[in-house]
Structures are given as C-alpha cells and as structure tokens.
Design a protein around this motif. Sequence first.
Motif, PDB file in Angstrom:
ATOM      1  N   LYS A   1      50.254  27.445  40.855  1.00 25.80           N
ATOM      2  CA  LYS A   1      49.181  26.766  40.136  1.00 25.80           C
ATOM      3  C   LYS A   1      49.516  25.303  39.843  1.00 25.80           C
ATOM      4  O   LYS A   1      48.661  24.551  39.382  1.00 25.80           O
ATOM      5  CB  LYS A   1      48.875  27.507  38.823  1.00 25.80           C
ATOM      6  CG  LYS A   1      48.246  28.875  39.034  1.00 25.80           C
ATOM      7  CD  LYS A   1      47.854  29.519  37.713  1.00 25.80           C
ATOM      8  CE  LYS A   1      47.171  30.856  37.946  1.00 25.80           C
ATOM      9  NZ  LYS A   1      46.768  31.497  36.667  1.00 25.80           N
ATOM     10  N   ASP A   2      50.754  24.903  40.102  1.00 25.83           N
ATOM     11  CA  ASP A   2      51.145  23.500  40.001  1.00 25.83           C
ATOM     12  C   ASP A   2      50.929  22.831  41.353  1.00 25.83           C
ATOM     13  O   ASP A   2      51.223  23.424  42.402  1.00 25.83           O
ATOM     14  CB  ASP A   2      52.628  23.374  39.621  1.00 25.83           C
ATOM     15  CG  ASP A   2      52.931  23.912  38.234  1.00 25.83           C
ATOM     16  OD1 ASP A   2      51.990  24.098  37.449  1.00 25.83           O
ATOM     17  OD2 ASP A   2      54.129  24.150  37.950  1.00 25.83           O
ATOM     18  N   TYR A   3      50.446  21.586  41.335  1.00 23.12           N
ATOM     19  CA  TYR A   3      50.206  20.924  42.615  1.00 23.12           C
ATOM     20  C   TYR A   3      50.144  19.407  42.445  1.00 23.12           C
ATOM     21  O   TYR A   3      50.004  18.877  41.342  1.00 23.12           O
ATOM     22  CB  TYR A   3      48.912  21.411  43.264  1.00 23.12           C
ATOM     23  CG  TYR A   3      47.659  21.173  42.442  1.00 23.12           C
ATOM     24  CD1 TYR A   3      46.957  19.970  42.516  1.00 23.12           C
ATOM     25  CD2 TYR A   3      47.160  22.152  41.590  1.00 23.12           C
ATOM     26  CE1 TYR A   3      45.810  19.755  41.763  1.00 23.12           C
ATOM     27  CE2 TYR A   3      46.012  21.951  40.846  1.00 23.12           C
ATOM     28  CZ  TYR A   3      45.344  20.747  40.942  1.00 23.12           C
ATOM     29  OH  TYR A   3      44.212  20.536  40.193  1.00 23.12           O
ATOM     30  N   MET A   4      50.238  18.723  43.569  1.00 22.00           N
ATOM     31  CA  MET A   4      50.010  17.281  43.658  1.00 22.00           C
ATOM     32  C   MET A   4      48.755  17.065  44.489  1.00 22.00           C
ATOM     33  O   MET A   4      48.606  17.655  45.565  1.00 22.00           O
ATOM     34  CB  MET A   4      51.207  16.581  44.317  1.00 22.00           C
ATOM     35  CG  MET A   4      51.047  15.074  44.444  1.00 22.00           C
ATOM     36  SD  MET A   4      51.192  14.228  42.853  1.00 22.00           S
ATOM     37  CE  MET A   4      50.531  12.601  43.270  1.00 22.00           C
ATOM     38  N   ARG A   5      47.843  16.250  43.976  1.00 18.55           N
ATOM     39  CA  ARG A   5      46.590  15.979  44.693  1.00 18.55           C
ATOM     40  C   ARG A   5      46.509  14.496  45.047  1.00 18.55           C
ATOM     41  O   ARG A   5      46.790  13.631  44.216  1.00 18.55           O
ATOM     42  CB  ARG A   5      45.380  16.348  43.837  1.00 18.55           C
ATOM     43  CG  ARG A   5      44.046  15.884  44.429  1.00 18.55           C
ATOM     44  CD  ARG A   5      42.864  16.247  43.552  1.00 18.55           C
ATOM     45  NE  ARG A   5      41.635  15.656  44.053  1.00 18.55           N
ATOM     46  CZ  ARG A   5      40.415  15.869  43.540  1.00 18.55           C
ATOM     47  NH1 ARG A   5      40.267  16.697  42.521  1.00 18.55           N
ATOM     48  NH2 ARG A   5      39.361  15.272  44.054  1.00 18.55           N
ATOM     49  N   VAL A   6      46.092  14.224  46.280  1.00 17.32           N
ATOM     50  CA  VAL A   6      45.791  12.859  46.717  1.00 17.32           C
ATOM     51  C   VAL A   6      44.419  12.877  47.378  1.00 17.32           C
ATOM     52  O   VAL A   6      44.166  13.677  48.279  1.00 17.32           O
ATOM     53  CB  VAL A   6      46.850  12.319  47.700  1.00 17.32           C
ATOM     54  CG1 VAL A   6      46.449  10.938  48.198  1.00 17.32           C
ATOM     55  CG2 VAL A   6      48.217  12.262  47.030  1.00 17.32           C
ATOM     56  N   THR A   7      43.518  12.003  46.915  1.00 18.57           N
ATOM     57  CA  THR A   7      42.167  11.907  47.467  1.00 18.57           C
ATOM     58  C   THR A   7      41.885  10.461  47.842  1.00 18.57           C
ATOM     59  O   THR A   7      42.018   9.558  47.005  1.00 18.57           O
ATOM     60  CB  THR A   7      41.106  12.382  46.457  1.00 18.57           C
ATOM     61  OG1 THR A   7      41.385  13.727  46.073  1.00 18.57           O
ATOM     62  CG2 THR A   7      39.719  12.318  47.065  1.00 18.57           C
ATOM     63  N   LEU A   8      41.502  10.248  49.092  1.00 15.88           N
ATOM     64  CA  LEU A   8      41.114   8.931  49.581  1.00 15.88           C
ATOM     65  C   LEU A   8      39.609   8.883  49.775  1.00 15.88           C
ATOM     66  O   LEU A   8      38.973   9.885  50.102  1.00 15.88           O
ATOM     67  CB  LEU A   8      41.816   8.619  50.903  1.00 15.88           C
ATOM     68  CG  LEU A   8      43.350   8.689  50.903  1.00 15.88           C
ATOM     69  CD1 LEU A   8      43.887   8.395  52.304  1.00 15.88           C
ATOM     70  CD2 LEU A   8      43.945   7.721  49.893  1.00 15.88           C
ATOM     71  N   ASP A   9      39.030   7.706  49.576  1.00 16.55           N
ATOM     72  CA  ASP A   9      37.595   7.504  49.788  1.00 16.55           C
ATOM     73  C   ASP A   9      37.412   6.198  50.559  1.00 16.55           C
ATOM     74  O   ASP A   9      38.353   5.404  50.704  1.00 16.55           O
ATOM     75  CB  ASP A   9      36.864   7.449  48.443  1.00 16.55           C
ATOM     76  CG  ASP A   9      35.353   7.671  48.582  1.00 16.55           C
ATOM     77  OD1 ASP A   9      34.880   7.939  49.711  1.00 16.55           O
ATOM     78  OD2 ASP A   9      34.643   7.578  47.573  1.00 16.55           O
ATOM     79  N   THR A  10      36.200   5.953  51.055  1.00 15.38           N
ATOM     80  CA  THR A  10      35.895   4.700  51.724  1.00 15.38           C
ATOM     81  C   THR A  10      34.869   3.918  50.922  1.00 15.38           C
ATOM     82  O   THR A  10      34.092   4.486  50.158  1.00 15.38           O
ATOM     83  CB  THR A  10      35.351   4.934  53.144  1.00 15.38           C
ATOM     84  OG1 THR A  10      34.134   5.678  53.068  1.00 15.38           O
ATOM     85  CG2 THR A  10      36.356   5.673  54.000  1.00 15.38           C
ATOM     86  N   TYR A  11      34.882   2.621  51.074  1.00 12.83           N
ATOM     87  CA  TYR A  11      33.874   1.763  50.464  1.00 12.83           C
ATOM     88  C   TYR A  11      33.703   0.528  51.337  1.00 12.83           C
ATOM     89  O   TYR A  11      34.595   0.180  52.124  1.00 12.83           O
ATOM     90  CB  TYR A  11      34.273   1.354  49.045  1.00 12.83           C
ATOM     91  CG  TYR A  11      35.373   0.317  48.987  1.00 12.83           C
ATOM     92  CD1 TYR A  11      35.087  -1.019  48.714  1.00 12.83           C
ATOM     93  CD2 TYR A  11      36.707   0.668  49.215  1.00 12.83           C
ATOM     94  CE1 TYR A  11      36.088  -1.967  48.676  1.00 12.83           C
ATOM     95  CE2 TYR A  11      37.703  -0.271  49.169  1.00 12.83           C
ATOM     96  CZ  TYR A  11      37.403  -1.600  48.900  1.00 12.83           C
ATOM     97  OH  TYR A  11      38.392  -2.539  48.876  1.00 12.83           O
ATOM     98  N   GLN A  12      32.575  -0.136  51.208  1.00  8.43           N
ATOM     99  CA  GLN A  12      32.336  -1.353  51.987  1.00  8.43           C
ATOM    100  C   GLN A  12      32.740  -2.566  51.174  1.00  8.43           C
ATOM    101  O   GLN A  12      32.332  -2.744  50.027  1.00  8.43           O
ATOM    102  CB  GLN A  12      30.878  -1.469  52.404  1.00  8.43           C
ATOM    103  CG  GLN A  12      30.641  -2.585  53.412  1.00  8.43           C
ATOM    104  CD  GLN A  12      29.265  -2.532  54.033  1.00  8.43           C
ATOM    105  OE1 GLN A  12      28.324  -2.037  53.426  1.00  8.43           O
ATOM    106  NE2 GLN A  12      29.135  -3.043  55.248  1.00  8.43           N
ATOM    107  N   ASN A  13      33.568  -3.405  51.778  1.00  8.87           N
ATOM    108  CA  ASN A  13      34.032  -4.622  51.126  1.00  8.87           C
ATOM    109  C   ASN A  13      32.902  -5.652  51.123  1.00  8.87           C
ATOM    110  O   ASN A  13      32.547  -6.205  52.154  1.00  8.87           O
ATOM    111  CB  ASN A  13      35.256  -5.172  51.868  1.00  8.87           C
ATOM    112  CG  ASN A  13      35.868  -6.372  51.189  1.00  8.87           C
ATOM    113  OD1 ASN A  13      35.273  -6.980  50.305  1.00  8.87           O
ATOM    114  ND2 ASN A  13      37.079  -6.732  51.612  1.00  8.87           N
TER     115      ASN A  13
END
Length: 379
Positions: free
Chosen positions: A110-122
């Motif tokens: 139940k322990d974890y490391m999360r990484v989430t990437l997203d995109t956006y327009q500059n």
Amino acid sequence: MPKGQPSISTPIDKGRYPICNHSVTNFIYTSSHKKQGRTKMKKILLSMAAIATVSMASSSETVIKSGAGVLKFSGTHYLGFVSDSESDTNEFETRRNYLQVKAYFKENPKDYMRVTLDTYQNTSDDGKDEGSWEVRLKYAYLYLDNVLPFTGVEVGQAHRPWIDYEEHHGWNYRSISKVFVEAHEGAHFTNSADIGVNFKTKTENFTSELGVFNGEGYHGIEDGNGLSGEWRLTGHLLGTGKKHVHKSDTYADISFFGQYNTDYETKGNDFVWYGVHAVYNQPEFLISAQYVEATDGGVDIEGDGYSVNTEVRFAQKWNVIARYDNFTIDATDEEKERTLAGVAYTYNKNVEFIANYLKEEVDSETQTDAIMLTAEVKW
C-alpha cells in the motif's frame, strides 16, 4: 534405452545433439529397435523444435526491471473540438495527456511512489519554443499508508485537499470543465497540486485531508516567504468513506474545505477562503451544490459564489449533465456566470464521448458561446 541416448523428458544438449549433425544420423539401433528408434527420433526433433520456438518467443519480450515490487502504468487523455460563435473560432484541443507510473514497494504494497507527467502548450513569448507542446510535472510524491491510525500521508508534489475529492464524488466531467474553485471563469481560487505534505484520513463515515504546502501551486513560482494550510473535512452520511466510489454506488456527503495562504505571491498578500459542499448520488442520478467565499485576498478576488450540477443516467451508457456557476467580486460587483449542458455516452470502459454547450458571461455580457465535442480516454 541405449546409454547416452536422450529421452523426451531430458533437456537437449544442443552442443552434443545439434540438428542435422552427424551425431543424429550415427545412432545405431538393432533391427528389433528400428521402429522404436524412429519414434524416439521424431520425439527428439519435435522437442528441439519446441525449445527453439520458446527461445525465440522469449527473446522478443521486453524486460522491465525495477527495485519496486510492482510497477503500474496508466494514462488519461482529454481530446476535443470547440466551436465558439462568440469569438468566431474553431479548434481541436488536447486538454490533458497524463502519463503515470506508480511503484509499489515490496515491504508494504500500500506504500508507493507516484510520478505523473502532463502536456501543455507554451504560450509565452520566448522565441522558438512559443506554441510548442511541452511536458510538465503534475505529481511526484511518496505515499506511506497508516503512519497514524486510519491515516496515510503524501509527501512531495502532492494532491491539495479539495479538487481531487470533488472530481471523484461531485463533478465527474473534468474533461469539459475544471471544478468551480479552479475554473478561471468560476471562483478561480486554487489548483489541484502543490509541493508539501498532505495527511489523508479514511473511515467509513468520515474522511479528511490536512496539508501544508508552498502555496503557489504546481505551475506557480514559489518565493519561500509563506506557506499555505489547507483542509477538507467530509462526513459520509451513508458510508463508503473507505473506498473509491463509483456512479453505481449510493452515497451522501457533506464537506467543509478551504485554505489559509500566508503571503500568497500570486495575489501579493494573504489569501483566505473556505467552502461547503453537499452531494447525493445513486445509480440513476447525481446532484451536487456548493458555496464558497474568499474573505481575504485583495480586491480582485474577495467575493462569494455558488455552483450546482446534476447528472441523470437515463439509459444504459447514456448520461445527461448540467451545471451552473455564479461568482461575484465584492469590490466591483462584477458577476461571472457559466452555464453548461450536454450528453455523455460511455463507449467502453476506457472511452467516453461527450457533447455539450457552454456559455460564459461577465455582467450579462457573453464571453463564450460554444459547442464542445470531447473524447475522454483512460487506460
């Protein structure tokens, strides 16, 4: 069986018994064993062919190595088209492109490391990169379960207490509109992630999130001069506080939420706001309402407003949705209104299509008058 002859149950030594080598043709059988020898020879060749096939199949597999016990990959995408008669524009959009990985640890799954990437327009005026689609870090946090009774903690670039809750309990269509406190055309108080620590308590009839953050949000510039204390306290009148709820569940929640942000760089001074929210859901429909007020923050943000939304599931896979937002700035009496109505169709467990109308007004003057088409994709 002659000494040294391989059987079907014995692994083949390819150096000792290569295909089409003289060692195959030089097996000597007596006349009484010829038939038995031919049968065994067929089994040997078939076994070698099977081993070669498995070997080739194994070599084509991708190997992923990690120090974590389990890696879970997922993605969320909001793809759309907007036709706005007020601005006389038509354009395709990608409103979200999450790529996410969670690494669950062996010692406690139940322990974890999360990484989430997203995109956006500059959209900044910085030369060659202007207009480019770029990658932005949305979440990067460590979650530890049960650090206190019924309580886990997120440390890093983590969820702020309110928005994630509303998106999973009261407003299911982030793909066409942000929630009221985040939407620029609504109250526009806060956003969904920031660097800090968030303690999350879960019981059947009560949940809460209590956090301390930098305060500027995941795409704001932090000057280090102040912190933000933020909270959500929710009573689950019909239970289900311990689990992730679905549209098929029945629940009734009442929440008190807000933040006290000292020396908020974006506004130039302290920023204090709070809200109350109620939602009722059953398989056939959802109805939700909230009231928010900013009591300290400057003349451009202090004010109050409300939002109501509903979702009616009138047929299998089909939903009708509607929402109305209203916010008034105290100092100027400027009134912002948003009206949204549409229909949604669940194509499969990964894809939902939405068609809706959106109208936005400031002091009764139309700013947006648009038709939106959206594909919400999750995998």
